[in-house]
Design a protein around this motif. Sequence first.
Motif, PDB file in Angstrom:
ATOM      1  N   GLN A  30       0.829  -1.213   0.000  1.00 29.04           N
ATOM      2  CA  GLN A  30       0.000   0.000   0.000  1.00 29.04           C
ATOM      3  C   GLN A  30       0.862   1.260   0.000  1.00 29.04           C
ATOM      4  OE1 GLN A  30      -2.769  -0.391   3.273  1.00 29.04           O
ATOM      5  NE2 GLN A  30      -4.363  -1.098   1.859  1.00 29.04           N
ATOM      6  N   LEU A  31       1.940   1.225   0.776  1.00 29.29           N
ATOM      7  CA  LEU A  31       2.837   2.386   0.825  1.00 29.29           C
ATOM      8  C   LEU A  31       3.422   2.662  -0.550  1.00 29.29           C
ATOM      9  CD1 LEU A  31       4.421   4.535   2.464  1.00 29.29           C
ATOM     10  CD2 LEU A  31       6.180   2.780   2.807  1.00 29.29           C
ATOM     11  N   ILE A  32       3.979   1.662  -1.182  1.00 27.11           N
ATOM     12  CA  ILE A  32       4.617   1.858  -2.487  1.00 27.11           C
ATOM     13  C   ILE A  32       3.588   2.258  -3.540  1.00 27.11           C
ATOM     14  CG2 ILE A  32       5.846   0.679  -4.357  1.00 27.11           C
ATOM     15  CD1 ILE A  32       7.440  -0.733  -2.126  1.00 27.11           C
ATOM     16  N   ASP A  33       2.433   1.641  -3.521  1.00 26.73           N
ATOM     17  CA  ASP A  33       1.388   2.004  -4.486  1.00 26.73           C
ATOM     18  C   ASP A  33       0.907   3.446  -4.303  1.00 26.73           C
ATOM     19  OD1 ASP A  33       1.457  -0.411  -5.816  1.00 26.73           O
ATOM     20  OD2 ASP A  33      -0.330  -1.236  -4.844  1.00 26.73           O
ATOM     21  N   SER A  34       1.144   4.028  -3.130  1.00 31.45           N
ATOM     22  CA  SER A  34       0.746   5.418  -2.904  1.00 31.45           C
ATOM     23  C   SER A  34       1.746   6.413  -3.489  1.00 31.45           C
ATOM     24  CB  SER A  34       0.576   5.690  -1.401  1.00 31.45           C
ATOM     25  OG  SER A  34       1.842   5.777  -0.750  1.00 31.45           O
ATOM     26  N   PHE A  35       2.936   5.957  -3.853  1.00 31.55           N
ATOM     27  CA  PHE A  35       3.943   6.845  -4.430  1.00 31.55           C
ATOM     28  C   PHE A  35       3.629   7.097  -5.909  1.00 31.55           C
ATOM     29  CE2 PHE A  35       7.094   4.676  -1.340  1.00 31.55           C
ATOM     30  CZ  PHE A  35       6.709   5.502  -0.304  1.00 31.55           C
ATOM     31  N   LYS A  36       3.891   8.309  -6.355  1.00 27.21           N
ATOM     32  CA  LYS A  36       3.642   8.676  -7.746  1.00 27.21           C
ATOM     33  C   LYS A  36       4.539   7.848  -8.679  1.00 27.21           C
ATOM     34  CE  LYS A  36       3.461  12.599 -10.834  1.00 27.21           C
ATOM     35  NZ  LYS A  36       3.737  14.006 -11.034  1.00 27.21           N
ATOM     36  N   ASN A  37       3.943   7.321  -9.749  1.00 27.09           N
ATOM     37  CA  ASN A  37       4.653   6.559 -10.778  1.00 27.09           C
ATOM     38  C   ASN A  37       5.355   5.310 -10.252  1.00 27.09           C
ATOM     39  OD1 ASN A  37       3.792   8.358 -12.703  1.00 27.09           O
ATOM     40  ND2 ASN A  37       5.644   9.597 -12.592  1.00 27.09           N
ATOM     41  N   MET A  38       4.794   4.696  -9.227  1.00 28.35           N
ATOM     42  CA  MET A  38       5.318   3.446  -8.681  1.00 28.35           C
ATOM     43  C   MET A  38       4.166   2.499  -8.451  1.00 28.35           C
ATOM     44  SD  MET A  38       8.195   3.869  -5.740  1.00 28.35           S
ATOM     45  CE  MET A  38       8.977   5.449  -5.873  1.00 28.35           C
ATOM     46  N   ARG A  39       4.359   1.244  -8.826  1.00 29.08           N
ATOM     47  CA  ARG A  39       3.344   0.227  -8.580  1.00 29.08           C
ATOM     48  C   ARG A  39       4.004  -1.096  -8.241  1.00 29.08           C
ATOM     49  NH1 ARG A  39       1.005   3.813  -7.763  1.00 29.08           N
ATOM     50  NH2 ARG A  39      -0.673   4.822  -8.855  1.00 29.08           N
ATOM     51  N   VAL A  40       3.413  -1.811  -7.319  1.00 27.08           N
ATOM     52  CA  VAL A  40       3.876  -3.154  -6.989  1.00 27.08           C
ATOM     53  C   VAL A  40       3.275  -4.097  -8.022  1.00 27.08           C
ATOM     54  CG1 VAL A  40       3.860  -5.009  -5.289  1.00 27.08           C
ATOM     55  CG2 VAL A  40       4.124  -2.640  -4.538  1.00 27.08           C
ATOM     56  N   ALA A  41       4.130  -4.752  -8.796  1.00 27.31           N
ATOM     57  CA  ALA A  41       3.696  -5.668  -9.852  1.00 27.31           C
ATOM     58  C   ALA A  41       3.738  -7.116  -9.372  1.00 27.31           C
ATOM     59  CB  ALA A  41       4.572  -5.505 -11.082  1.00 27.31           C
ATOM     60  N   ILE A  42       4.638  -7.385  -8.411  1.00 24.30           N
ATOM     61  CA  ILE A  42       4.779  -8.738  -7.878  1.00 24.30           C
ATOM     62  C   ILE A  42       4.841  -8.641  -6.365  1.00 24.30           C
ATOM     63  CG2 ILE A  42       6.283 -10.764  -7.718  1.00 24.30           C
ATOM     64  CD1 ILE A  42       7.262 -10.120 -10.556  1.00 24.30           C
ATOM     65  N   GLU A  43       4.082  -9.496  -5.722  1.00 18.62           N
ATOM     66  CA  GLU A  43       4.043  -9.552  -4.262  1.00 18.62           C
ATOM     67  C   GLU A  43       4.110 -11.026  -3.871  1.00 18.62           C
ATOM     68  OE1 GLU A  43       0.370  -7.988  -2.729  1.00 18.62           O
ATOM     69  OE2 GLU A  43       0.653  -9.096  -0.878  1.00 18.62           O
ATOM     70  N   VAL A  44       5.224 -11.429  -3.248  1.00 19.96           N
ATOM     71  CA  VAL A  44       5.427 -12.838  -2.910  1.00 19.96           C
ATOM     72  C   VAL A  44       6.022 -12.970  -1.506  1.00 19.96           C
ATOM     73  CG1 VAL A  44       5.653 -13.649  -5.296  1.00 19.96           C
ATOM     74  CG2 VAL A  44       7.665 -12.828  -4.080  1.00 19.96           C
ATOM     75  N   SER A  45       6.051 -14.204  -1.002  1.00 22.10           N
ATOM     76  CA  SER A  45       6.496 -14.415   0.376  1.00 22.10           C
ATOM     77  C   SER A  45       7.875 -15.043   0.516  1.00 22.10           C
ATOM     78  CB  SER A  45       5.470 -15.270   1.131  1.00 22.10           C
ATOM     79  OG  SER A  45       5.396 -16.555   0.561  1.00 22.10           O
ATOM     80  N   ASN A  46       8.538 -15.388  -0.596  1.00 25.83           N
ATOM     81  CA  ASN A  46       9.902 -15.913  -0.487  1.00 25.83           C
ATOM     82  C   ASN A  46      10.617 -15.819  -1.831  1.00 25.83           C
ATOM     83  OD1 ASN A  46       9.646 -18.526  -2.010  1.00 25.83           O
ATOM     84  ND2 ASN A  46       8.151 -18.943  -0.387  1.00 25.83           N
ATOM     85  N   GLY A  47      11.903 -16.093  -1.809  1.00 25.01           N
ATOM     86  CA  GLY A  47      12.729 -15.968  -3.004  1.00 25.01           C
ATOM     87  C   GLY A  47      12.338 -16.897  -4.133  1.00 25.01           C
ATOM     88  N   ARG A  48      11.943 -18.106  -3.804  1.00 28.56           N
ATOM     89  CA  ARG A  48      11.550 -19.056  -4.852  1.00 28.56           C
ATOM     90  C   ARG A  48      10.315 -18.540  -5.597  1.00 28.56           C
ATOM     91  NH1 ARG A  48      11.648 -24.637  -2.814  1.00 28.56           N
ATOM     92  NH2 ARG A  48      13.857 -24.385  -3.233  1.00 28.56           N
ATOM     93  N   GLU A  49       9.328 -18.032  -4.860  1.00 31.31           N
ATOM     94  CA  GLU A  49       8.135 -17.465  -5.492  1.00 31.31           C
ATOM     95  C   GLU A  49       8.504 -16.258  -6.359  1.00 31.31           C
ATOM     96  OE1 GLU A  49       5.288 -16.539  -2.441  1.00 31.31           O
ATOM     97  OE2 GLU A  49       4.885 -18.644  -2.000  1.00 31.31           O
ATOM     98  N   LEU A  50       9.470 -15.478  -5.902  1.00 26.64           N
ATOM     99  CA  LEU A  50       9.912 -14.318  -6.667  1.00 26.64           C
ATOM    100  C   LEU A  50      10.480 -14.751  -8.008  1.00 26.64           C
ATOM    101  CD1 LEU A  50      10.670 -11.285  -6.990  1.00 26.64           C
ATOM    102  CD2 LEU A  50      12.846 -11.872  -5.889  1.00 26.64           C
ATOM    103  N   LEU A  51      11.360 -15.737  -7.988  1.00 26.38           N
ATOM    104  CA  LEU A  51      11.989 -16.195  -9.228  1.00 26.38           C
ATOM    105  C   LEU A  51      10.950 -16.771 -10.189  1.00 26.38           C
ATOM    106  CD1 LEU A  51      15.210 -17.711  -7.666  1.00 26.38           C
ATOM    107  CD2 LEU A  51      15.002 -15.548  -8.904  1.00 26.38           C
TER     108      LEU A  51
END
Length: 180
Positions: A30-51
């Motif tokens: 929510q914090l990052i999405d509130s910044f101008k021209n910034m959006r969270v595109a991926i939200e995961v709980s560990n490194g494997r999910e990120l990859l």
Amino acid sequence: MRYNISSKIKNMIKVAITEDQLLFRKGFVQLIDSFKNMRVAIEVSNGRELLEALRKDSVDLVILDVNMPVMGGLDSIKILKKEYPSVKVIFLTVFEDEAIIAKLIEAGANAYLGKNSELNEVEITIRKVMENDYYFSEKAIKAMHGNLQNKKKINSNPLLSSITKREREILQLICKEYTS
């Protein structure tokens, strides 16, 4: 998990959040999405999910927790830097110890954020990393300096001693966030 939030805004910074603590992660999103021209595109709980998520969607920057189940931040950054070299990495951690901060920077972090950072420091750090490729707070610079001093005391590395005076000057300018 959340993937692929497309945007029509030019210069949008696409961010991935990798954090195992759900409440903290949701607040950070929510914090990052509130910044101008910034959006969270991926939200995961560990490194494997990120990859896995990065195989389906691209981001400009990853905010990576250090300690997570399945695959932690230090293991993740090794693969990230190899497979996605253009992706910037900001480590997020509760650890404030200078040796740990220095280790994260040595691992390839473009920046370090403590979990107790001020809210505006998050935006500043992201924007500085995107502009300059790195951003290190006073605390991180002290950690790097202290770590270099300790390494110098522990073993005299011939590579470090072969650095010229000009190379040292350039390194000092880099630490002060000067660009080429």
